[in-house]
Scaffold this motif. Structure first.
Motif, PDB file in Angstrom:
ATOM      1  N   LEU A  20      49.704  49.302  37.003  1.00 33.35           N
ATOM      2  CA  LEU A  20      50.078  48.011  37.556  1.00 33.35           C
ATOM      3  C   LEU A  20      48.818  47.198  37.827  1.00 33.35           C
ATOM      4  O   LEU A  20      47.792  47.745  38.218  1.00 33.35           O
ATOM      5  CB  LEU A  20      50.866  48.186  38.852  1.00 33.35           C
ATOM      6  CG  LEU A  20      52.101  49.087  38.795  1.00 33.35           C
ATOM      7  CD1 LEU A  20      52.814  49.085  40.138  1.00 33.35           C
ATOM      8  CD2 LEU A  20      53.037  48.670  37.682  1.00 33.35           C
ATOM      9  N   SER A  21      48.933  45.897  37.620  1.00 35.39           N
ATOM     10  CA  SER A  21      47.831  44.983  37.889  1.00 35.39           C
ATOM     11  C   SER A  21      48.257  43.960  38.929  1.00 35.39           C
ATOM     12  O   SER A  21      49.419  43.561  38.973  1.00 35.39           O
ATOM     13  CB  SER A  21      47.409  44.265  36.608  1.00 35.39           C
ATOM     14  OG  SER A  21      46.962  45.174  35.629  1.00 35.39           O
ATOM     15  N   CYS A  22      47.305  43.539  39.730  1.00 28.71           N
ATOM     16  CA  CYS A  22      47.533  42.493  40.723  1.00 28.71           C
ATOM     17  C   CYS A  22      46.394  41.488  40.583  1.00 28.71           C
ATOM     18  O   CYS A  22      45.261  41.765  40.988  1.00 28.71           O
ATOM     19  CB  CYS A  22      47.577  43.085  42.119  1.00 28.71           C
ATOM     20  SG  CYS A  22      47.669  41.859  43.438  1.00 28.71           S
ATOM     21  N   ALA A  23      46.693  40.361  39.989  1.00 31.94           N
ATOM     22  CA  ALA A  23      45.692  39.323  39.777  1.00 31.94           C
ATOM     23  C   ALA A  23      45.683  38.377  40.969  1.00 31.94           C
ATOM     24  O   ALA A  23      46.725  37.866  41.371  1.00 31.94           O
ATOM     25  CB  ALA A  23      45.987  38.567  38.494  1.00 31.94           C
ATOM     26  N   ALA A  24      44.488  38.156  41.510  1.00 35.24           N
ATOM     27  CA  ALA A  24      44.342  37.287  42.681  1.00 35.24           C
ATOM     28  C   ALA A  24      43.719  35.960  42.271  1.00 35.24           C
ATOM     29  O   ALA A  24      42.759  35.932  41.501  1.00 35.24           O
ATOM     30  CB  ALA A  24      43.472  37.971  43.728  1.00 35.24           C
ATOM     31  N   SER A  25      44.267  34.886  42.790  1.00 40.56           N
ATOM     32  CA  SER A  25      43.693  33.570  42.574  1.00 40.56           C
ATOM     33  C   SER A  25      43.652  32.821  43.907  1.00 40.56           C
ATOM     34  O   SER A  25      44.424  33.119  44.817  1.00 40.56           O
ATOM     35  CB  SER A  25      44.498  32.771  41.551  1.00 40.56           C
ATOM     36  OG  SER A  25      45.828  32.610  41.982  1.00 40.56           O
ATOM     37  N   GLY A  26      42.726  31.886  44.010  1.00 43.37           N
ATOM     38  CA  GLY A  26      42.587  31.155  45.258  1.00 43.37           C
ATOM     39  C   GLY A  26      41.780  31.907  46.295  1.00 43.37           C
ATOM     40  O   GLY A  26      41.667  31.452  47.433  1.00 43.37           O
ATOM     41  N   GLY A  27      41.235  33.019  45.892  1.00 37.80           N
ATOM     42  CA  GLY A  27      40.420  33.813  46.791  1.00 37.80           C
ATOM     43  C   GLY A  27      39.635  34.816  45.983  1.00 37.80           C
ATOM     44  O   GLY A  27      39.887  35.002  44.794  1.00 37.80           O
ATOM     45  N   THR A  28      38.706  35.484  46.596  1.00 40.41           N
ATOM     46  CA  THR A  28      37.894  36.487  45.928  1.00 40.41           C
ATOM     47  C   THR A  28      38.376  37.873  46.351  1.00 40.41           C
ATOM     48  O   THR A  28      38.291  38.229  47.521  1.00 40.41           O
ATOM     49  CB  THR A  28      36.412  36.312  46.294  1.00 40.41           C
ATOM     50  OG1 THR A  28      36.007  34.990  45.965  1.00 40.41           O
ATOM     51  CG2 THR A  28      35.554  37.318  45.533  1.00 40.41           C
ATOM     52  N   ALA A  29      38.856  38.634  45.370  1.00 42.57           N
ATOM     53  CA  ALA A  29      39.506  39.910  45.675  1.00 42.57           C
ATOM     54  C   ALA A  29      38.617  40.846  46.484  1.00 42.57           C
ATOM     55  O   ALA A  29      39.092  41.586  47.342  1.00 42.57           O
ATOM     56  CB  ALA A  29      39.957  40.595  44.386  1.00 42.57           C
ATOM     57  N   ARG A  30      37.292  40.801  46.232  1.00 41.07           N
ATOM     58  CA  ARG A  30      36.428  41.769  46.892  1.00 41.07           C
ATOM     59  C   ARG A  30      36.305  41.514  48.398  1.00 41.07           C
ATOM     60  O   ARG A  30      35.843  42.380  49.134  1.00 41.07           O
ATOM     61  CB  ARG A  30      35.042  41.775  46.256  1.00 41.07           C
ATOM     62  CG  ARG A  30      34.223  40.531  46.487  1.00 41.07           C
ATOM     63  CD  ARG A  30      32.819  40.693  45.908  1.00 41.07           C
ATOM     64  NE  ARG A  30      32.000  39.525  46.152  1.00 41.07           N
ATOM     65  CZ  ARG A  30      31.941  38.494  45.327  1.00 41.07           C
ATOM     66  NH1 ARG A  30      32.644  38.503  44.209  1.00 41.07           N
ATOM     67  NH2 ARG A  30      31.177  37.462  45.607  1.00 41.07           N
ATOM     68  N   THR A  31      36.707  40.337  48.859  1.00 43.83           N
ATOM     69  CA  THR A  31      36.633  40.044  50.296  1.00 43.83           C
ATOM     70  C   THR A  31      37.933  40.366  51.021  1.00 43.83           C
ATOM     71  O   THR A  31      38.056  40.116  52.217  1.00 43.83           O
ATOM     72  CB  THR A  31      36.272  38.571  50.538  1.00 43.83           C
ATOM     73  OG1 THR A  31      37.336  37.748  50.076  1.00 43.83           O
ATOM     74  CG2 THR A  31      34.981  38.208  49.839  1.00 43.83           C
ATOM     75  N   TYR A  32      38.882  40.916  50.289  1.00 43.20           N
ATOM     76  CA  TYR A  32      40.180  41.239  50.855  1.00 43.20           C
ATOM     77  C   TYR A  32      40.414  42.744  50.828  1.00 43.20           C
ATOM     78  O   TYR A  32      40.053  43.418  49.860  1.00 43.20           O
ATOM     79  CB  TYR A  32      41.298  40.576  50.053  1.00 43.20           C
ATOM     80  CG  TYR A  32      41.386  39.079  50.215  1.00 43.20           C
ATOM     81  CD1 TYR A  32      40.479  38.238  49.579  1.00 43.20           C
ATOM     82  CD2 TYR A  32      42.376  38.506  51.004  1.00 43.20           C
ATOM     83  CE1 TYR A  32      40.560  36.863  49.736  1.00 43.20           C
ATOM     84  CE2 TYR A  32      42.477  37.134  51.153  1.00 43.20           C
ATOM     85  CZ  TYR A  32      41.557  36.321  50.514  1.00 43.20           C
ATOM     86  OH  TYR A  32      41.649  34.964  50.677  1.00 43.20           O
ATOM     87  N   SER A  33      41.035  43.244  51.860  1.00 44.12           N
ATOM     88  CA  SER A  33      41.638  44.570  51.771  1.00 44.12           C
ATOM     89  C   SER A  33      42.942  44.400  50.997  1.00 44.12           C
ATOM     90  O   SER A  33      43.668  43.424  51.210  1.00 44.12           O
ATOM     91  CB  SER A  33      41.914  45.141  53.153  1.00 44.12           C
ATOM     92  OG  SER A  33      40.712  45.431  53.825  1.00 44.12           O
ATOM     93  N   MET A  34      43.209  45.352  50.124  1.00 44.35           N
ATOM     94  CA  MET A  34      44.365  45.247  49.248  1.00 44.35           C
ATOM     95  C   MET A  34      45.260  46.465  49.412  1.00 44.35           C
ATOM     96  O   MET A  34      44.791  47.572  49.691  1.00 44.35           O
ATOM     97  CB  MET A  34      43.921  45.173  47.784  1.00 44.35           C
ATOM     98  CG  MET A  34      42.931  44.061  47.477  1.00 44.35           C
ATOM     99  SD  MET A  34      43.653  42.417  47.682  1.00 44.35           S
ATOM    100  CE  MET A  34      44.873  42.418  46.365  1.00 44.35           C
ATOM    101  N   GLY A  35      46.538  46.231  49.198  1.00 45.79           N
ATOM    102  CA  GLY A  35      47.471  47.346  49.295  1.00 45.79           C
ATOM    103  C   GLY A  35      48.562  47.246  48.254  1.00 45.79           C
ATOM    104  O   GLY A  35      48.895  46.154  47.777  1.00 45.79           O
ATOM    105  N   TRP A  36      49.087  48.383  47.903  1.00 46.27           N
ATOM    106  CA  TRP A  36      50.277  48.453  47.054  1.00 46.27           C
ATOM    107  C   TRP A  36      51.398  49.072  47.893  1.00 46.27           C
ATOM    108  O   TRP A  36      51.198  50.105  48.536  1.00 46.27           O
ATOM    109  CB  TRP A  36      50.040  49.310  45.817  1.00 46.27           C
ATOM    110  CG  TRP A  36      49.261  48.628  44.740  1.00 46.27           C
ATOM    111  CD1 TRP A  36      47.911  48.724  44.494  1.00 46.27           C
ATOM    112  CD2 TRP A  36      49.780  47.728  43.751  1.00 46.27           C
ATOM    113  NE1 TRP A  36      47.570  47.945  43.419  1.00 46.27           N
ATOM    114  CE2 TRP A  36      48.694  47.331  42.932  1.00 46.27           C
ATOM    115  CE3 TRP A  36      51.050  47.228  43.467  1.00 46.27           C
ATOM    116  CZ2 TRP A  36      48.842  46.444  41.858  1.00 46.27           C
ATOM    117  CZ3 TRP A  36      51.200  46.354  42.406  1.00 46.27           C
ATOM    118  CH2 TRP A  36      50.105  45.969  41.615  1.00 46.27           C
TER     119      TRP A  36
END
Length: 125
Positions: A20-36
């Motif tokens: 699965l992929s989660c593409a982020a826009s409007g922000g920088t993914a590396r500055t966010y904690s991410m979860g599935w």
């Protein structure tokens, strides 16, 4: 405000794999904690995997050793690689983000601010 779009879901037989992929826009993914997270019909949403801003990972016991969460900063995308899928993995899978470093609670949906629309994973026996 970050916008998340999941993709990569589908139907597979037990023992198969999906990414699965989660593409982020409007922000920088590396500055966010991410979860599935995932939610099966009639069940509550459950945390599957979490990733801190420094790439510390957390996994639910039910998927540990079979799923792997990772981040591609250049692509601004977070992935969930799933191996040895089981029928009980069947669910709608959601990506989530929060612009902070989650030191704990990476599998707690209430800690996340942004959500994607989900992608369906169906595993047949």
């Amino acid at each position: 405000q970050v916008h998340l779009v999941e993709s990569g879901g589908g139907s597979v037989q037990a023992g198969g794999s999906l990414r699965l992929s989660c593409a982020a826009s409007g922000g920088t993914a590396r500055t966010y904690s991410m979860g599935w997270f995932r939610q099966a019909p009639g069940k509550e949403r459950e945390g599957v995997a979490g990733l801190s801003t420094i790439d510390t990972t957390t996994y639910a016991a039910s998927v540990k050793g079979r799923f792997r969460i990772s981040r591609d900063n250049a692509a601004n995308t977070v992935y969930l690689q799933m191996y040895n899928l089981k029928p009980e993995d069947t669910a709608m899978y959601y990506c989530a983000a929060v612009e902070s470093d989650l030191l704990r609670g990476r599998l707690d949906s209430t800690n996340y601010d942004y959500w994607g629309q989900g992608t369906q994973v169906t595993v047949s026996s």
